[in-house]
Design an enzyme around this catalytic site. Structure first.
Site, mmCIF file in Angstrom:
data_model
loop_
_atom_site.group_PDB
_atom_site.id
_atom_site.type_symbol
_atom_site.label_atom_id
_atom_site.label_comp_id
_atom_site.label_asym_id
_atom_site.label_seq_id
_atom_site.Cartn_x
_atom_site.Cartn_y
_atom_site.Cartn_z
ATOM 1 C CG HIS A 144 8.946 5.412 -8.849
ATOM 2 N ND1 HIS A 144 8.201 4.325 -8.443
ATOM 3 C CD2 HIS A 144 8.070 6.271 -9.438
ATOM 4 C CE1 HIS A 144 6.932 4.509 -8.791
ATOM 5 N NE2 HIS A 144 6.825 5.678 -9.392
ATOM 6 N N PRO A 190 9.608 2.987 -13.823
ATOM 7 C CG PRO A 190 8.394 2.799 -11.839
ATOM 8 C CD PRO A 190 9.181 1.994 -12.817
ATOM 9 C CB CYS A 241 9.107 -0.315 -4.679
ATOM 10 S SG CYS A 241 9.758 -0.517 -3.000
ATOM 11 C CG HIS A 242 6.595 1.120 -7.761
ATOM 12 N ND1 HIS A 242 7.315 1.845 -6.847
ATOM 13 C CD2 HIS A 242 5.355 0.983 -7.252
ATOM 14 C CE1 HIS A 242 6.532 2.154 -5.815
ATOM 15 N NE2 HIS A 242 5.343 1.640 -6.037
ATOM 16 N N GLY A 243 9.656 -1.888 -9.935
ATOM 17 C CA GLY A 243 10.382 -2.446 -11.074
ATOM 18 C C GLY A 243 11.230 -1.476 -11.879
#
Ligand code: FES
Length: 186
Positions: free
Chosen positions: A131, A165, A150-152
């Site tokens: 990502h 993501p 960081c964003h899963g």
């Protein structure tokens, strides 16, 4: 009136063979070529110094001793400025990865595409999330592989992206087995 010149001697530099258009063009072209050569000579060292130096190229490949990684463990090595994951998978983890080979995924790949033939226990991956480049933590997430905080993003036991993501699986670098216990990466 001594300084008045009428019908003086023609200026040799203003006309005649010295002002031959083809000769003038030649001089301009030659001067231009010399200038380009001089600029090229200046610019090339500047460009050349951006190429990797000899000591950086020496780091392009590394050898790694697999006996340092116990079954079920992962060791992280720095390679080309990035973390490299070397994971020694246990049979149950390999079985779980293979079982999911046909599950829907953003970047479908078989588990066997992600390790060397006959070496299913060894996963060698570049440890940056696809990502935005964070380093995923081992053993986390819904699939037991890696989790990127960081964003899963969730990666499975084959390093394949399963949720979140990140668009692609964790990258498998170029590497080869030098022996049963040693790999060369890069
Ligand atoms: S960097 Fe890993 S989920 Fe965004």
């Amino acid at each position: 009136m001594a300084d008045t010149v009428v019908g003086g001697t023609p200026d040799q530099h203003a006309s005649g063979s010295g002002d031959d258009p083809s000769r003038r063009d030649f001089i301009h072209i030659a001067a231009g070529a010399a200038a380009v050569g001089a600029v090229g000579g200046l610019v090339w060292p500047l460009i050349d110094q951006l190429n990797p130096s000899a000591d950086t190229l020496a780091l392009a490949s590394i050898e790694f001793d697999l006996t340092k990684v116990s079954p079920g463990q992962q060791v992280v090595v720095k390679w080309r400025g990035k973390p490299l994951f070397v994971r020694n998978r246990e049979p149950v983890q390999i079985a779980a990865a293979v079982k999911d080979d046909n599950a829907p995924m953003p970047d479908p790949q078989k588990d066997s595409d992600r390790h060397k033939p006959g070496k299913a226990e060894w996963l060698v991956l570049i440890g940056t999330c696809t990502h935005l480049g964070c380093v995923p933590t081992v053993g986390g997430g819904d699939y037991g592989g890696w989790f990127c905080p960081c964003h899963g993003s969730h990666y499975d036991l084959s390093g394949r992206i399963r949720k979140g993501p990140a668009p692609r699986n964790l990258e498998v670098p170029t590497y080869a087995f030098l022996s049963d216990t040693k790999i060369k990466v890069g």
